[in-house]
Each structure stands twice: as C-alpha cells, then as structure tokens.
Design a protein around this motif. Structure first.
Motif, PDB file in Angstrom:
ATOM      1  N   UNK A 159      61.311  47.921  34.477  1.00 34.21           N
ATOM      2  CA  UNK A 159      60.343  48.520  35.392  1.00 34.21           C
ATOM      3  C   UNK A 159      58.988  47.818  35.266  1.00 34.21           C
ATOM      4  N   UNK A 160      58.650  47.402  34.051  1.00 39.66           N
ATOM      5  CA  UNK A 160      57.378  46.688  33.854  1.00 39.66           C
ATOM      6  C   UNK A 160      57.327  45.436  34.741  1.00 39.66           C
ATOM      7  N   UNK A 161      58.451  44.735  34.823  1.00 41.95           N
ATOM      8  CA  UNK A 161      58.503  43.536  35.682  1.00 41.95           C
ATOM      9  C   UNK A 161      58.267  43.892  37.140  1.00 41.95           C
ATOM     10  N   UNK A 162      58.820  45.032  37.541  1.00 41.91           N
ATOM     11  CA  UNK A 162      58.691  45.453  38.942  1.00 41.91           C
ATOM     12  C   UNK A 162      57.249  45.817  39.291  1.00 41.91           C
ATOM     13  N   UNK A 163      56.369  45.859  38.268  1.00 41.38           N
ATOM     14  CA  UNK A 163      54.949  46.127  38.532  1.00 41.38           C
ATOM     15  C   UNK A 163      54.072  44.940  38.143  1.00 41.38           C
TER      16      UNK A 163
END
Lengths: 293, 231
Positions: free
Chosen positions: A182-186
């Motif tokens: 999820x961190x990558x998706x932000x």
C-alpha cells in the motif's frame, strides 16, 4: 570491596554493555521491522566499524580525540555505503524473500569477515580512548569515557525515536513497515527506503563499534557475540519494536554485566538464552511485539 | 483517459488475467463485476503496478504506465482504495492522510477539501486508524486516496461489510467525484450497489472478460447480467 559498591560497579559495567547492545539491536530491529528480513551479517557491520575506527585513528597524529571523532563520522558512513551496496547488488534481486535473504546475508557475513582478515590481518587492534579521565565514585574510580558511551547511546536512541515519530521520513518508514504494498500505491519508493534502512541499520551498528572499541579491541571475529546478543534482545523485545529493543537491551545488558562480574560471562550468556526460551513460550511475539510480528 | 489493451497478468508463471481490454473516460464510472477470485482485484493491482509481471498495454492520458515503477503510478494522478481498506492501522487518521499527500505539494489546501467531504474524520484526526469503526475506516481509505487529487480513482469493493447509511455516503461521494470529472474504476460484487452509479459494466470470469455492456442496457434487461454473475 563490600557487596554494595561491588554491585554498583557491576551495574555500571552492565549499563555500558546495555548501551552498546541497544544500539546494535536497534540496527537489527530497524532492518527487520521495515524490510522483514533477518540480517545475519549485522555483526560484521559492527566488526567493520571497529576495524575502520582502528584504521582511521591510525592516520591521525596528535590528540586521540581527533582520530576518534573522525572514526565516529567516517566508519559508520563506510559501513552504511557497503550495506547499501549489498542491498542493491544482492538483496534487491532476491525480492527480499525472507528465506533467501538469510542465506544471502550469511554470504555477506563471510565476504566482509574474510575481506577484513585479508586486508588487516588476524591480530586484535587496540584503539586509544579519546580522553582518559577517571571519576572518583568514593568506593572506586570509574572511566569517564564509559559514561560518555552510555550518554552517546542515549542521544542516538533518542534521535532515532525523534526521526521515527516526528519526521516525514519516519512516517514513510512506519508506513512501509506496516504495509509495503500500500505504501507503494501512495508514492513511496520502497526499494530506496529498504536500501536506506539497510544502510542506516549497518551504520548504527558501526557507531556502537566505534564507541566500544577503545574499551575492547578490534578483531575480525568480534561480530559473532554481539550478533547473538542482538538477536536475543530483538526477540525478547519484540521484532521491529523500538521500545521493546531498548527495554530488552537494558535487561540483557545489565544482567550480562552483573552476572559477568559476579560469576562468569559464559553463565550470563546461558541465562540470556534461557530467558529467550521462557519469553518465547509465554509471549511468542516478544515483550513489546504486536500480533503481526 | 485510461486505456487497458490486451492485459495479461501473471503471478509466478500462472496467468491470472487473460487479454483484458477496456477504457475509462473522464467523468465515467466503469464497474468490474465478478465472483471471488475472478481477477477483479488483480486488474486494479495491475494498473497500480503492484503485480510481478504484466503483458499488454496500460495507457493513462496517452502515457504508457504498465512499465513504470509502482511508486510512480500515483504521481500520474491515480488514486487507489484497496480491498479491505489496507489503512496503516497503527498510524493516526492524520498520518494516514499525510501519506496520501506525499505526491502533492499543496497539501494543506487538499487536506481541507478532503476533510470538508468527510467531516467525521476531522473530529478523529489524532485517533489511531485501526480503532475507527468499519465505516470510518472506509471513509479514511477513500479520503487518503483523494489526497492524491486523482483524475482516475480505483475503488476495490468500497461498500464491503458496511451498514446501509455508510454505503449511501460512499455512493454519494462517488457520484460527487464523477460530477467533478474524476474517472472511476469500481470493483463490486453487489449488482444493486452499482446500477445507479455505473456508466459501463464489465463481468470478469476466470481472468477474462465474459460480458460488457452499458448500465442503461442492463437496467432495461438485467437478466442478461444475472446469468453471468449467478444471481
């Protein structure tokens, strides 16, 4: 010496031990917490810091404090850069697979150890204390430098906490630790974050080594014991928990120091290992570990 | 705006998505329907660059995004609300929103706009997100994605497990975003939840598109759709 002063002396020795151990374990815990990998080579980055401290201080003439200060800056930088390079060259290509990275870091351990042996030889290397001053504690004298080690460790631990809790970089690290996908998706570049964390973890271990090397000598095989104790601390404290790491380091470091003074260092290690077994049986995630870890 | 053509996605060597193609235009809501494990979430993850290997093309605003690193995708203006919310549960509401703002420079302005949309979050800024109710967590997941100021929003089952009042709020928010011109790719399992907001509907089965139509046609003849999703 009476029992009271003797116990105080043992506790102070234990405190120095705990301070250094908390730094080594902090690096290990940070790497596991964010990257979810077990860095078996962590002790070698500690050893590298100590050897580099000896090497750097050998170049400086005059006051030993100048050599020490230079070592305190340069040795962690070199250890950090080597760690980041290992990450880019090896760990990244294994996609941080937990099992594969254990084998890979064992490989890194041997590469660093043998490279140091071939470059600097097998002898133990002494490093002069940056300052020689004994504090008179009525019953006995105690090295002021050892207090400096404890103070430096507290400052560094506090700084790491401050970065983690109060800065944007710390927020990015905590988010990556909680959910890297999820961190990558932000917009968080996790491979850069991983590389930095691996470097910072190694650099913290190297700082611990530079601090302790004027008290104990630098040697190419010195990474094994701190690694074992750091694992013990991290498991007891809870993998990835900064609070737990510090609490467990104080517990293990103090008991190790006291038992070593009163009985024997080997007995201290036996008791620490038994304590791990007990903690794992009662609280499998460690004293401060969350369910996820 | 978003053009997906001949998209195939692999986990290890297993082909999960098989030559999927569709487009989503500005202000349009495209709904992906299908049973569990059909490949809906994988489609969204493929667009976000969160899968190991993709073949085919994903273009966004005429730029190929299927070959760029995952962390660069949100910078193009694509917001993502993952299935199960995937909040950073130990971070506060405020910190979760700050993560959403990482790709934006005018953070304060954006966050105010988002909090206006979800005033309840404003009251809980310092609360750890894992302690919020299910509906509040979904609000936060949506608010976090909106902090990116997306022109395309990917929503993966945003109404899953929510009470009717919360479903209605999420629905209203989606309609408002649609009105603002945001393109929306919505994954849902509940047909009744999407018929009133979707423009186009696609049904995925075993990783392939088996049915596609406009929402208007489905409304006129829903039996056609129900045959595919087994209602």
């Amino acid at each position: 010496m009476d029992l009271g002063p003797y116990l105080l002396f043992a506790s102070l020795e234990g405190l120095v031990h705990a301070a250094v151990l908390s730094l080594i374990a902090l690096g290990l815990s940070l790497v596991f917490g964010v990257m979810r990998i077990v860095n078996v080579a962590h002790g070698e980055f500690f050893m590298l810091g100590a050897i580099l401290a000896w090497w750097i201080s050998g170049f400086v003439f005059g006051s030993p404090a100048i050599g020490f200060l230079l070592a305190l800056i340069i040795a962690p930088l070199i250890a950090g850069v080597i760690a980041m390079s290992s990450d880019w060259l090896i760990l990244k290509h294994l996609k941080y697979d937990p099992e594969a990275t254990i084998i890979a870091t064992i490989g890194i351990l041997y590469i660093i150890q043998q490279a140091v042996l071939m470059t600097f030889g097998p002898d133990a290397r002494p490093v002069e204390q940056p300052f020689n001053y004994r504090l008179d504690l009525y019953w006995f004298g105690f090295s002021a430098y050892k207090f400096f080690v404890v103070f430096s460790a507290i400052i560094l631990l506090f700084s790491v906490w401050l970065v983690m809790a109060k800065t944007k970089f710390g927020l990015i690290l905590r988010a990556t630790q909680l959910d890297s996908e999820t961190a990558q998706a932000f917009g968080i570049p996790i491979s850069t974050v991983y590389s930095l964390v691996f470097g910072v973890g190694a650099a913290i271990a190297a700082v611990a080594a530079v601090l302790i090397v004027p008290i104990q000598q630098a040697h190419y095989l010195m990474g094994g014991e701190p690694l074992l104790l750091a694992f013990i601390v991290v498991i007891i404290g809870g993998l990835g928990s900064l609070r737990g790491t510090v609490a467990a380091a104080v517990l293990i470091g103090m008991s190790d120091g006291i038992i070593s003074v009163f009985f024997s260092p080997n007995l201290a290690k036996i008791i620490a290992t038994l304590f791990v077994v007990i903690v794992l049986l009662i609280k499998p995630n460690g004293l401060f570990g969350s369910e996820k870890t | 705006m978003l053009e997906v053509s001949n998209l195939s996605t692999y986990y290890s060597n297993i082909k999960i998505l098989k030559d999927i193609s569709f487009t989503v235009q500005r202000g349009e809501v495209l709904c992906l329907l299908g049973r569990n494990g059909a490949g809906k979430t994988t489609t969204l993850k493929s667009i976000m660059g969160l899968v190991d290997k993709v073949e085919g093309n994903i273009n966004f605003n005429n730029e190929r995004i299927s070959k760029i690193s995952a962390h660069l995708v949100p910078k193009k203006g694509i917001g993502y609300v993952p299935q199960g919310r995937r909040l950073f549960s130990e971070l506060t509401v405020e910190e979760n929103l700050e993560i959403g703002l990482l790709t934006r420079k005018n953070g304060e302005q954006t966050i105010n706009k988002v909090l206006e949309m979800f005033p309840r979050l404003n009251e809980r800024l310092k609360q750890v997100s894992g302690t919020l109710s299910g509906g509040e967590q979904q609000m936060l997941a949506l608010a976090r994605a909106l902090c990116i100021e997306p022109t395309l929003l990917l929503l993966d089952e945003p109404t899953e497990g929510l009470q009717p009042s919360m479903i209605s709020l999420i629905r209203k928010s989606v309609l408002e975003l649609k009105k603002q011109g945001v393109a929306i790719l919505l994954v849902e399992q509940r047909v009744e939840a999407i018929l009133s907001i979707a423009d186009k509907i696609i049904v995925i089965e075993n990783g392939a598109i088996v049915f596609s139509s406009t929402a208007q046609k489905i409304k006129n003849n829903p039996k056609k759709l129900y045959r595919f999703i087994g209602v």
